[in-house]
Write an enzyme that holds these catalytic residues in place. Structure first.
Site, mmCIF file in Angstrom:
data_model
loop_
_atom_site.group_PDB
_atom_site.id
_atom_site.type_symbol
_atom_site.label_atom_id
_atom_site.label_comp_id
_atom_site.label_asym_id
_atom_site.label_seq_id
_atom_site.Cartn_x
_atom_site.Cartn_y
_atom_site.Cartn_z
ATOM 1 N N LYS A 35 5.283 57.914 10.852
ATOM 2 C CA LYS A 35 4.878 56.884 11.802
ATOM 3 C C LYS A 35 5.959 56.768 12.861
ATOM 4 O O LYS A 35 7.083 56.396 12.575
ATOM 5 C CB LYS A 35 4.688 55.532 11.104
ATOM 6 C CG LYS A 35 3.528 55.510 10.140
ATOM 7 C CD LYS A 35 3.182 54.104 9.687
ATOM 8 C CE LYS A 35 4.226 53.511 8.791
ATOM 9 N NZ LYS A 35 3.812 52.216 8.230
ATOM 10 N N ASP B 6 8.311 61.342 6.034
ATOM 11 C CA ASP B 6 8.042 60.861 7.385
ATOM 12 C C ASP B 6 8.854 61.630 8.416
ATOM 13 O O ASP B 6 9.469 62.649 8.107
ATOM 14 C CB ASP B 6 8.288 59.349 7.491
ATOM 15 C CG ASP B 6 9.718 58.961 7.130
ATOM 16 O OD1 ASP B 6 10.629 59.790 7.316
ATOM 17 O OD2 ASP B 6 9.933 57.826 6.670
ATOM 18 N N MET C 234 15.697 51.302 16.343
ATOM 19 C CA MET C 234 14.436 51.620 17.030
ATOM 20 C C MET C 234 14.271 50.817 18.317
ATOM 21 O O MET C 234 13.218 50.252 18.590
ATOM 22 C CB MET C 234 13.243 51.380 16.087
ATOM 23 C CG MET C 234 13.259 52.279 14.864
ATOM 24 S SD MET C 234 12.028 51.833 13.607
ATOM 25 C CE MET C 234 12.844 50.443 12.813
#
Length: 526
Positions: A256, A236, A361
């Protein structure tokens, strides 16, 4: 028929068939689309027979097995599937496209219902139950006009000729496979016998490996060994693509990021499964640790439910790395005895009562997180730090307070936010890095007359409203703009005035954009 299909592999073995009706057999009036149907609808009674010693093995359609299996039950073999497709059965051989409008089509699958309606909005989907012969009888007696059934089920019953067409639907990965189950203490002799037809012997294995926070030197020794042995690596955004070039494995990107996914999670699950059943040694490489905000358990559950072996190799989570690489402890004697890891991009920011909070995040939610914490009772002077690119050469720390961050719009990603008194230990020793922003309040001529400015948070140096049209050259304007950490737009007109002066290239020098007294969306793109 399923028993005969399995036992024909062992013509030398004598066996006794014990017929046991499952709950599903006894209650054919219950549709499988009913949300009250339990996962062991077809297996409960057979499991009891195994656990009570009344039977040595049970044979099931593999896709009917519950996950996880009941305690004391295990799969000792999985057979090959001859056909994974679905077929349409009709009275007169018509295809799905040829069926008249409002034809009644029977199925026991909610997914199949959705797929049918995607192709033919004008048909009526009817929930159906019973064994295959009973379902086909409903087609023949006119109760329904058509039926969707597994192609392999028709073939097992010698009814393959009843299929009017194969349907273009993606079916369950275990459709057509038979699973042989036994109690956990089944004899070695029986387990060894059926292992001869177990297709799982040719399966590969999936290993979830934590890459760490970004610096390739922080991956574990075991993680490196497994990467070197891999046939396929699914990676990723939070892993180092150039670092992976040293490995011989095929590399498949499945990253993602916020609002931009290369693959849906269901698709990633299927890709991992497909590679494993081809016999490949598969690595699912994840930034940080696979079990911290990384969908790790979702992938584990999917693969295990498909009877694929899974291992997990720990990685250094970015939150743990942050503590070491900024020297901000997550806990500290007399100051912080608890810590909470929090997902930062939740629709509603969470505010646990732990002494130290670490938000993952949360870059686009900085001001909302700060606001939520203040409303939850944290003090405005509570120290906080924003750390970007943990462990990489570009790592950067900004020290601030909740009161200041309440007005911040932070764009850099990935970013972690650490909040709590422990932050003060490091911010005190690095005064030059403390976030004490200079704020510019640009204005249009009419805005000067109508706006009042109230941004006076302690620690801010605020420049009074000024029009910048008199700055002569782009270079001069750029140098002037570089003096400021934040720009506050107080009205749509100030935004338009600013955009008429500064080009996109000039605007990129803004480190942060603060907003006060406006919800004007244009500020998000400057």
């Amino acid at each position: 028929m399923q028993v005969e299909e399995v036992m024909r592999h062992f013509p030398q073995v004598a066996y006794e068939l014990i017929k046991t009706e499952s709950f599903g057999d006894k209650h054919k009036e219950v549709s499988l689309m009913d949300k009250s149907v339990t996962t062991d609808f077809f297996t409960r009674e057979l499991d009891s027979a195994l656990l009570e010693g009344r039977a040595d093995i049970a044979i099931h359609s593999a896709k009917d097995l519950p996950y996880p299996l009941p305690t004391g039950i295990k799969v000792i073999a999985l057979t090959e599937s001859t056909d994974k497709s679905d077929s349409l059965v009709t009275r007169n051989g018509k295809t799905l496209a040829e069926l008249p409008a409002h034809s009644r089509v029977g199925t026991s699958s909610a997914l199949r219902k959705a797929e049918l309606l995607a192709l033919r909005r004008d048909i009526d989907v009817i929930p159906i139950s019973g064994n295959i012969e009973e379902r086909i009888a409903q087609v023949d007696n006119g109760s329904i006009d058509a039926l969707i059934v597994a192609s392999c089920a028709l073939e097992r019953l010698g009814l393959g000729h009843r299929a009017s067409e194969r349907l273009p639907f993606a079916t369950h990965p275990l459709q057509g496979n038979l699973a042989i189950t036994a109690s956990s203490d089944v004899s070695d002799e029986i387990e060894s016998l059926f292992s001869q037809i177990d297709i799982r012997k040719s399966y590969g294995k999936v290993t979830l490996v934590g890459f760490g926070p970004g610096d390739p030197e922080l991956i574990t020794v075991k993680g490196m060994r497994i990467l070197e042995q891999a046939d396929a690596i699914f990676y990723d955004d939070l892993t180092n693509a150039s670092f992976l070039m040293q490995f011989k494995a095929e590399k498949i990107y499945v990253g993602k990021r916020s609002k931009k996914h290369s693959h849906a999670q269901d698709e990633i699950n299927r890709l991992l499964h497909s590679a494993a059943i081809r016999g490949e040694r598969v690595v699912r490489l994840k930034g940080g640790d696979a079990m911290v905000f990384a969908h790790g358990r979702e992938e584990i559950d999917y693969l295990k439910s498909m009877m694929v072996e899974v291992e997990v190799v720990p990685g250094i989570s970015s939150g743990i790395a942050l503590a070491s690489l900024t020297q901000i402890p997550l806990t500290h004697r007399g100051m912080a005895r608890s810590v909470a890891f929090v997902l930062g991009h939740s629709a509603k920011p969470q505010t646990p009562e732990a002494d130290t909070l670490l938000y993952y995040m949360g870059g686009e939610k900085v001001s909302e997180i700060a606001d939520a914490l203040l409303k939850a009772g944290r003090k405005a002077e509570t120290p906080a730090a924003l750390v970007t690119n943990v462990s990489l050469p570009e790592q950067r720390e900004i020290f601030s307070t909740l009161g200041e961050l309440r007005y911040a719009v932070f764009r850099a990603t990935p970013v972690l936010i650490i909040v709590g008194e422990v932050v003060r230990l490091e911010s005190r020793s690095h005064h030059q890095r403390v976030y004490n922003p200079k704020i510019l309040l640009p204005s249009s001529d009419d805005a000067l007359k109508s706006q009042s400015y109230e941004l006076r948070t302690p620690g801010h140096e605020v420049t009074e409203p000024t029009a910048f049209r008199n700055i002569p050259t782009p270079d001069a304007r750029k140098q002037d703009l570089d003096k400021y950490d934040k720009v506050v737009f107080t009205s749509p007109s100030t935004v338009e005035a600013f955009r008429s002066i500064y080009t996109d290239e000039e605007s990129r020098h803004l480190l942060m954009i603060a907003k006060e007294k406006t919800t004007y969306e244009t500020i998000q793109t400057i």
